[in-house]
Design an enzyme around this catalytic site. Structure first.
Site, short mmCIF file in Angstrom:
data_model
loop_
_atom_site.label_atom_id
_atom_site.label_comp_id
_atom_site.label_asym_id
_atom_site.label_seq_id
_atom_site.Cartn_x
_atom_site.Cartn_y
_atom_site.Cartn_z
N CYS A 1 60.51 76.20 28.90
CA CYS A 1 60.88 77.62 29.06
C CYS A 1 60.48 78.21 30.40
O CYS A 1 61.05 79.20 30.84
CB CYS A 1 60.19 78.51 28.03
SG CYS A 1 59.88 77.81 26.47
N HIS B 1 64.33 78.45 19.06
CA HIS B 1 65.32 77.78 19.92
C HIS B 1 65.44 76.30 19.57
O HIS B 1 64.49 75.70 19.06
CB HIS B 1 64.87 77.86 21.39
CG HIS B 1 64.93 79.21 22.01
ND1 HIS B 1 63.90 79.73 22.76
CD2 HIS B 1 65.91 80.15 22.02
CE1 HIS B 1 64.23 80.95 23.19
NE2 HIS B 1 65.44 81.22 22.76
N ARG C 1 65.57 91.41 26.80
CA ARG C 1 65.47 90.39 27.84
C ARG C 1 66.69 90.37 28.77
O ARG C 1 66.70 89.63 29.75
CB ARG C 1 65.26 89.01 27.21
CG ARG C 1 63.97 88.93 26.38
CD ARG C 1 63.50 87.50 26.20
NE ARG C 1 63.37 86.83 27.48
CZ ARG C 1 63.24 85.52 27.62
NH1 ARG C 1 63.21 84.74 26.56
NH2 ARG C 1 63.13 84.97 28.82
N GLU D 1 63.86 79.86 31.83
CA GLU D 1 64.86 78.91 31.30
C GLU D 1 65.96 79.62 30.51
O GLU D 1 67.11 79.18 30.51
CB GLU D 1 64.16 77.91 30.36
CG GLU D 1 65.13 77.01 29.63
CD GLU D 1 64.47 76.07 28.63
OE1 GLU D 1 63.75 76.55 27.74
OE2 GLU D 1 64.70 74.88 28.74
N ASP D 2 65.58 80.73 29.86
CA ASP D 2 66.55 81.40 28.99
C ASP D 2 67.65 82.12 29.76
O ASP D 2 68.66 82.50 29.18
CB ASP D 2 65.81 82.39 28.07
CG ASP D 2 64.91 81.64 27.11
OD1 ASP D 2 65.34 80.59 26.60
OD2 ASP D 2 63.77 82.09 26.88
N ARG E 1 69.26 83.77 18.55
CA ARG E 1 69.50 84.22 19.93
C ARG E 1 70.87 83.81 20.47
O ARG E 1 71.40 84.46 21.38
CB ARG E 1 68.42 83.65 20.86
CG ARG E 1 67.00 84.08 20.51
CD ARG E 1 66.77 85.54 20.82
NE ARG E 1 65.43 85.97 20.43
CZ ARG E 1 64.36 85.87 21.20
NH1 ARG E 1 64.45 85.35 22.40
NH2 ARG E 1 63.19 86.30 20.78
N ASP F 1 58.69 89.21 28.88
CA ASP F 1 59.02 87.79 28.67
C ASP F 1 59.63 87.12 29.90
O ASP F 1 60.14 86.00 29.81
CB ASP F 1 60.03 87.66 27.51
CG ASP F 1 59.40 88.02 26.18
OD1 ASP F 1 58.64 87.20 25.67
OD2 ASP F 1 59.66 89.14 25.68
C1 CIR Z 1 61.08 85.21 23.43
O1 CIR Z 1 60.90 85.47 22.23
O2 CIR Z 1 62.17 85.33 23.97
C2 CIR Z 1 59.89 84.76 24.25
N1 CIR Z 1 58.71 85.38 23.74
C3 CIR Z 1 59.74 83.26 24.19
C4 CIR Z 1 60.87 82.55 24.87
C5 CIR Z 1 60.66 81.10 24.94
N2 CIR Z 1 61.72 80.47 25.67
C6 CIR Z 1 62.16 79.27 25.47
O3 CIR Z 1 61.73 78.60 24.54
N3 CIR Z 1 63.13 78.82 26.23
#
Ligand code: CIR
Length: 255
Positions: A250, A163, A85, A65-66, A133, A60
């Protein structure tokens, strides 16, 4: 010139986390083309892009962004909610350490967890989704980091979405795009709302920059409403990114 970090899609992207697996597998080659088009989209917005190398151990990792919340020269490197992650943040933190435009970089510590996708800054307010999360300690950490900078932090309890920014995204400092039937508009008191129809919820996540926005293609009503609101739309195909629960914000981290 404003800079954004992105991260290339790893070969392992087909094993990215998903809440509901789709029937069709992720086409990694197509995902890479869509990612490249996204980077060109950022360039069309006048943003210079720095692409970080992929990390194969983290399928991922393109969802940068995360990994951090960056506002007005202050960065908070997050502790992502999904354990798989957490190893993504170290290299993001290293990359940020070299940015002269950042005057402060903080690191989130356990037990706090937070994904950047849960954070939406609108003017002097930071809305933070309490999701699967992001926990309340994560929200507290955002408050401790950005409160002294003059921001107020507004927690938003979420259910049924990954999110916060799966259902809304900022359109500058006084306006947001919000999916109908998601979060009550009353949460965003004093903020102008452009709504996306419920059946186009995915398009409620757009990347807005100076009256232009990168918007997922295939959502004509949302596009029309944005254009009516004076936003110039640059439509991008995100089919493969979406299969991994990703959307447009993201994929980058604006410094
Ligand atoms: C996740 O589940 O963490 C990733 N497959 C998708 C993350 C998407 N990120 C976001 O919307 N900021």
């Amino acid at each position: 010139m404003t800079t954004a970090f992105t991260r290339s899609i790893p070969d392992s992207f087909a094993s990215a986390l998903v809440s509901e697996p789709t029937e069709a597998a992720i086409d990694v080659a197509l995902a890479r083309m869509q990612h490249a088009a996204y980077e060109r989209g950022l360039a069309r917005l006048g943003i210079s892009v720095i692409t970080l190398p992929p990390i194969e151990a983290h399928p991922d990792c393109c969802f940068v962004e995360d990994c951090a919340l960056i506002i007005d020269g202050v960065a908070l490197v997050t502790r992502p909610g999904a354990e798989t992650r957490r190893g993504e943040t170290a290299t993001v933190s290293d990359a940020l350490a070299h940015r002269a435009s950042l005057r402060r970089i903080e690191q989130m510590r356990a037990p706090a967890t937070l994904d950047g996708g849960d954070c939406m800054r609108v003017g002097r307010q930071i809305f933070v989704g309490l999701s699967g999360r992001t926990n309340s300690e994560g929200v507290d950490c955002v408050r401790e980091t950005f409160g002294p900078e003059g921001f107020s932090v507004v927690p938003v309890v979420l259910s049924g979405v990954l999110h916060l920014k799966c259902v809304c995204s900022p359109l500058g400092d006084r306006r947001i795009l919000l999916a109908d039937g998601s979060i009550s508009a009353a949460t965003f008191d004093g903020i102008e709302i452009v709504s996306a129809p419920r059946d186009e919820t995915y398009a409620a996540n757009c990347f807005f920059w100076n009256d232009k926005a990168l918007v997922a293609s295939g959502f004509p009503e949302t596009r029309a409403r944005l254009e009516l609101a004076g936003v110039e739309v640059i439509a991008l195909d995100t089919s493969e990114i979406r299969k991994a629960d990703g959307s447009l914000t993201c994929l980058s981290l604006v410094v």
